[in-house]
Design a protein around this motif. Structure first.
Motif, PDB file in Angstrom:
ATOM      1  N   ALA A   1     -14.759  36.234 -50.099  1.00  0.00           N
ATOM      2  CA  ALA A   1     -15.740  35.196 -50.436  1.00  0.00           C
ATOM      3  C   ALA A   1     -15.171  34.203 -51.447  1.00  0.00           C
ATOM      4  CB  ALA A   1     -17.008  35.840 -50.971  1.00  0.00           C
ATOM      5  N   VAL A   2     -14.457  34.696 -52.443  1.00  0.00           N
ATOM      6  CA  VAL A   2     -13.857  33.801 -53.435  1.00  0.00           C
ATOM      7  C   VAL A   2     -12.795  32.924 -52.776  1.00  0.00           C
ATOM      8  CG1 VAL A   2     -12.337  33.779 -55.457  1.00  0.00           C
ATOM      9  CG2 VAL A   2     -14.380  35.205 -55.450  1.00  0.00           C
ATOM     10  N   SER A   3     -11.988  33.498 -51.915  1.00  0.00           N
ATOM     11  CA  SER A   3     -10.957  32.720 -51.217  1.00  0.00           C
ATOM     12  C   SER A   3     -11.581  31.682 -50.285  1.00  0.00           C
ATOM     13  CB  SER A   3     -10.042  33.641 -50.418  1.00  0.00           C
ATOM     14  OG  SER A   3      -9.428  34.559 -51.260  1.00  0.00           O
ATOM     15  N   LEU A   4     -12.665  32.068 -49.644  1.00  0.00           N
ATOM     16  CA  LEU A   4     -13.379  31.128 -48.771  1.00  0.00           C
ATOM     17  C   LEU A   4     -13.917  29.957 -49.590  1.00  0.00           C
ATOM     18  CD1 LEU A   4     -14.310  31.057 -45.731  1.00  0.00           C
ATOM     19  CD2 LEU A   4     -16.479  31.893 -46.572  1.00  0.00           C
ATOM     20  N   TYR A   5     -14.503  30.276 -50.741  1.00  0.00           N
ATOM     21  CA  TYR A   5     -15.014  29.224 -51.620  1.00  0.00           C
ATOM     22  C   TYR A   5     -13.883  28.336 -52.126  1.00  0.00           C
ATOM     23  CZ  TYR A   5     -16.989  26.900 -55.641  1.00  0.00           C
ATOM     24  OH  TYR A   5     -17.362  25.952 -56.555  1.00  0.00           O
ATOM     25  N   GLU A   6     -12.766  28.957 -52.494  1.00  0.00           N
ATOM     26  CA  GLU A   6     -11.625  28.165 -52.955  1.00  0.00           C
ATOM     27  C   GLU A   6     -11.117  27.257 -51.839  1.00  0.00           C
ATOM     28  OE1 GLU A   6     -10.448  27.889 -55.997  1.00  0.00           O
ATOM     29  OE2 GLU A   6     -11.786  29.406 -56.803  1.00  0.00           O
TER      30      GLU A   6
ATOM     31  N   LEU B 177      -4.984  33.661 -47.959  1.00  0.00           N
ATOM     32  CA  LEU B 177      -4.638  32.428 -47.244  1.00  0.00           C
ATOM     33  C   LEU B 177      -5.478  32.235 -45.984  1.00  0.00           C
ATOM     34  CD1 LEU B 177      -0.780  32.253 -47.649  1.00  0.00           C
ATOM     35  CD2 LEU B 177      -2.524  30.965 -48.857  1.00  0.00           C
ATOM     36  N   ILE B 178      -5.772  33.306 -45.272  1.00  0.00           N
ATOM     37  CA  ILE B 178      -6.615  33.185 -44.073  1.00  0.00           C
ATOM     38  C   ILE B 178      -8.032  32.778 -44.475  1.00  0.00           C
ATOM     39  CG2 ILE B 178      -7.703  34.497 -42.218  1.00  0.00           C
ATOM     40  CD1 ILE B 178      -5.019  36.012 -41.942  1.00  0.00           C
ATOM     41  N   SER B 179      -8.558  33.393 -45.517  1.00  0.00           N
ATOM     42  CA  SER B 179      -9.908  33.050 -45.966  1.00  0.00           C
ATOM     43  C   SER B 179      -9.972  31.610 -46.477  1.00  0.00           C
ATOM     44  CB  SER B 179     -10.361  34.001 -47.058  1.00  0.00           C
ATOM     45  OG  SER B 179     -10.379  35.314 -46.604  1.00  0.00           O
ATOM     46  N   ALA B 180      -8.962  31.187 -47.233  1.00  0.00           N
ATOM     47  CA  ALA B 180      -8.933  29.801 -47.720  1.00  0.00           C
ATOM     48  C   ALA B 180      -8.793  28.825 -46.549  1.00  0.00           C
ATOM     49  CB  ALA B 180      -7.803  29.624 -48.714  1.00  0.00           C
ATOM     50  N   SER B 181      -8.026  29.179 -45.546  1.00  0.00           N
ATOM     51  CA  SER B 181      -7.881  28.304 -44.369  1.00  0.00           C
ATOM     52  C   SER B 181      -9.193  28.185 -43.614  1.00  0.00           C
ATOM     53  CB  SER B 181      -6.792  28.834 -43.442  1.00  0.00           C
ATOM     54  OG  SER B 181      -5.559  28.846 -44.082  1.00  0.00           O
ATOM     55  N   VAL B 182      -9.917  29.274 -43.513  1.00  0.00           N
ATOM     56  CA  VAL B 182     -11.241  29.223 -42.868  1.00  0.00           C
ATOM     57  C   VAL B 182     -12.177  28.340 -43.692  1.00  0.00           C
ATOM     58  CG1 VAL B 182     -13.279  30.605 -42.274  1.00  0.00           C
ATOM     59  CG2 VAL B 182     -10.998  31.404 -41.644  1.00  0.00           C
ATOM     60  N   GLY B 183     -12.117  28.470 -45.020  1.00  0.00           N
ATOM     61  CA  GLY B 183     -12.932  27.619 -45.881  1.00  0.00           C
ATOM     62  C   GLY B 183     -12.580  26.163 -45.737  1.00  0.00           C
ATOM     63  N   ARG B 184     -11.308  25.859 -45.635  1.00  0.00           N
ATOM     64  CA  ARG B 184     -10.886  24.455 -45.444  1.00  0.00           C
ATOM     65  C   ARG B 184     -11.341  23.938 -44.080  1.00  0.00           C
ATOM     66  NH1 ARG B 184      -5.060  21.779 -44.766  1.00  0.00           N
ATOM     67  NH2 ARG B 184      -5.611  19.711 -45.496  1.00  0.00           N
ATOM     68  N   TRP B 185     -11.259  24.821 -43.087  1.00  0.00           N
ATOM     69  CA  TRP B 185     -11.705  24.416 -41.758  1.00  0.00           C
ATOM     70  C   TRP B 185     -13.216  24.164 -41.740  1.00  0.00           C
ATOM     71  CZ3 TRP B 185     -14.745  27.243 -38.163  1.00  0.00           C
ATOM     72  CH2 TRP B 185     -14.813  26.673 -36.909  1.00  0.00           C
ATOM     73  N   LEU B 186     -13.981  24.968 -42.468  1.00  0.00           N
ATOM     74  CA  LEU B 186     -15.424  24.763 -42.546  1.00  0.00           C
ATOM     75  C   LEU B 186     -15.787  23.483 -43.282  1.00  0.00           C
ATOM     76  CD1 LEU B 186     -16.712  28.374 -43.321  1.00  0.00           C
ATOM     77  CD2 LEU B 186     -16.989  27.079 -41.197  1.00  0.00           C
ATOM     78  N   ALA B 187     -14.947  23.083 -44.246  1.00  0.00           N
ATOM     79  CA  ALA B 187     -15.219  21.865 -45.011  1.00  0.00           C
ATOM     80  C   ALA B 187     -14.909  20.615 -44.202  1.00  0.00           C
ATOM     81  CB  ALA B 187     -14.396  21.856 -46.293  1.00  0.00           C
ATOM     82  N   ALA B 188     -14.049  20.742 -43.210  1.00  0.00           N
ATOM     83  CA  ALA B 188     -13.646  19.562 -42.427  1.00  0.00           C
ATOM     84  C   ALA B 188     -14.687  19.163 -41.416  1.00  0.00           C
ATOM     85  CB  ALA B 188     -12.341  19.834 -41.708  1.00  0.00           C
TER      86      ALA B 188
ATOM     87  N   HIS C  40     -13.278  24.398 -51.762  1.00  0.00           N
ATOM     88  CA  HIS C  40     -13.020  23.570 -52.933  1.00  0.00           C
ATOM     89  C   HIS C  40     -11.704  22.813 -52.810  1.00  0.00           C
ATOM     90  CE1 HIS C  40     -13.419  22.375 -57.097  1.00  0.00           C
ATOM     91  NE2 HIS C  40     -12.187  22.804 -57.320  1.00  0.00           N
ATOM     92  N   TRP C  41     -10.732  23.392 -52.126  1.00  0.00           N
ATOM     93  CA  TRP C  41      -9.436  22.751 -51.968  1.00  0.00           C
ATOM     94  C   TRP C  41      -9.417  21.721 -50.848  1.00  0.00           C
ATOM     95  CZ3 TRP C  41      -6.298  27.881 -51.664  1.00  0.00           C
ATOM     96  CH2 TRP C  41      -6.220  28.442 -52.929  1.00  0.00           C
ATOM     97  N   SER C  42     -10.545  21.506 -50.193  1.00  0.00           N
ATOM     98  CA  SER C  42     -10.541  20.575 -49.064  1.00  0.00           C
ATOM     99  C   SER C  42     -10.124  19.191 -49.545  1.00  0.00           C
ATOM    100  CB  SER C  42     -11.925  20.505 -48.419  1.00  0.00           C
ATOM    101  OG  SER C  42     -12.853  19.986 -49.341  1.00  0.00           O
ATOM    102  N   THR C  43      -9.546  18.442 -48.655  1.00  0.00           N
ATOM    103  CA  THR C  43      -8.965  17.157 -49.026  1.00  0.00           C
ATOM    104  C   THR C  43     -10.054  16.168 -49.415  1.00  0.00           C
ATOM    105  OG1 THR C  43      -9.019  16.492 -46.722  1.00  0.00           O
ATOM    106  CG2 THR C  43      -6.978  17.466 -47.531  1.00  0.00           C
ATOM    107  N   PRO C  44      -9.865  15.471 -50.526  1.00  0.00           N
ATOM    108  CA  PRO C  44     -10.846  14.468 -50.932  1.00  0.00           C
ATOM    109  C   PRO C  44     -10.780  13.246 -50.034  1.00  0.00           C
ATOM    110  CG  PRO C  44      -9.061  14.607 -52.523  1.00  0.00           C
ATOM    111  CD  PRO C  44      -8.827  15.661 -51.503  1.00  0.00           C
ATOM    112  N   GLU C  45     -11.901  12.581 -49.930  1.00  0.00           N
ATOM    113  CA  GLU C  45     -11.981  11.406 -49.057  1.00  0.00           C
ATOM    114  C   GLU C  45     -11.293  10.186 -49.670  1.00  0.00           C
ATOM    115  OE1 GLU C  45     -13.134  11.813 -46.063  1.00  0.00           O
ATOM    116  OE2 GLU C  45     -13.665  13.869 -46.549  1.00  0.00           O
ATOM    117  N   LEU C  46     -11.030  10.229 -50.972  1.00  0.00           N
ATOM    118  CA  LEU C  46     -10.405   9.085 -51.632  1.00  0.00           C
ATOM    119  C   LEU C  46      -8.939   8.904 -51.254  1.00  0.00           C
ATOM    120  CD1 LEU C  46     -11.865   9.682 -55.192  1.00  0.00           C
ATOM    121  CD2 LEU C  46     -12.698   8.084 -53.456  1.00  0.00           C
TER     122      LEU C  46
END
Length: 155
Positions: free
Chosen positions: A22-27, A144-155, A30-36
């Protein structure tokens, strides 16, 4: 078959593994690319930032899963002379502190480190202690897998 059942029931026996996920997913969210950063000259910067965040996570997992091995190696180098000890200490504290405070990633790294240490403690509680290298690989893959899933969910 029994090994598979034990592996699948591991998150129920060690619930802090789920906290680490859960923490890795949240991270990852949070690490998703900013729109700026969508301008043309900075087109490669988001992938570089993601790589840097993954490197931070890997370093945290490395330090939290193998502290005795790392400290032993560093102490051997530092024991060679007082000058080496002073140089290494000053270098680590000064550069590490400035880097973490400037990038404002200290809180994220501390949260991730706490989750990794709690997961290690939970595995020790149920008497599962894989070799440090296997534990490093497993926790790194999980983070890394959890963070990648989190990044994919943010996109």
């Amino acid at each position: 078959m029994r090994r598979l059942i034990r592996l699948l029931s591991l998150p129920l026996r060690a619930p802090f593994l789920l906290v680490l996920v859960a923490v890795s997913l949240y991270e990852g969210l949070h690490w998703s690319t900013p729109e700026l950063l969508s301008s043309r000259p900075l087109a490669n910067l988001p992938s570089l930032l993601w790589s840097l965040d993954c490197l931070h996570a890997l370093l945290v997992v490395l330090v939290c899963t193998m502290p005795d091995i790392l400290l032993r190696r560093i102490s051997i180098v530092m024991a060679t002379s007082r000058v080496m000890s002073l140089v290494i200490t000053l270098l680590l504290v000064t550069l590490g502190g400035l880097y973490l405070l400037h990038l404002k990633v200290l809180s994220n790294l501390l949260i991730l480190a706490s989750a990794v240490l709690l997961a290690r403690l939970d595995l020790a509680r149920i008497r599962i202690s894989p070799p440090p290298l296997k534990q490093l690989v497993a926790f790194s893959a999980l983070v890394l897998i959890s963070a990648s899933v989190g990044r994919w969910l943010a996109a």
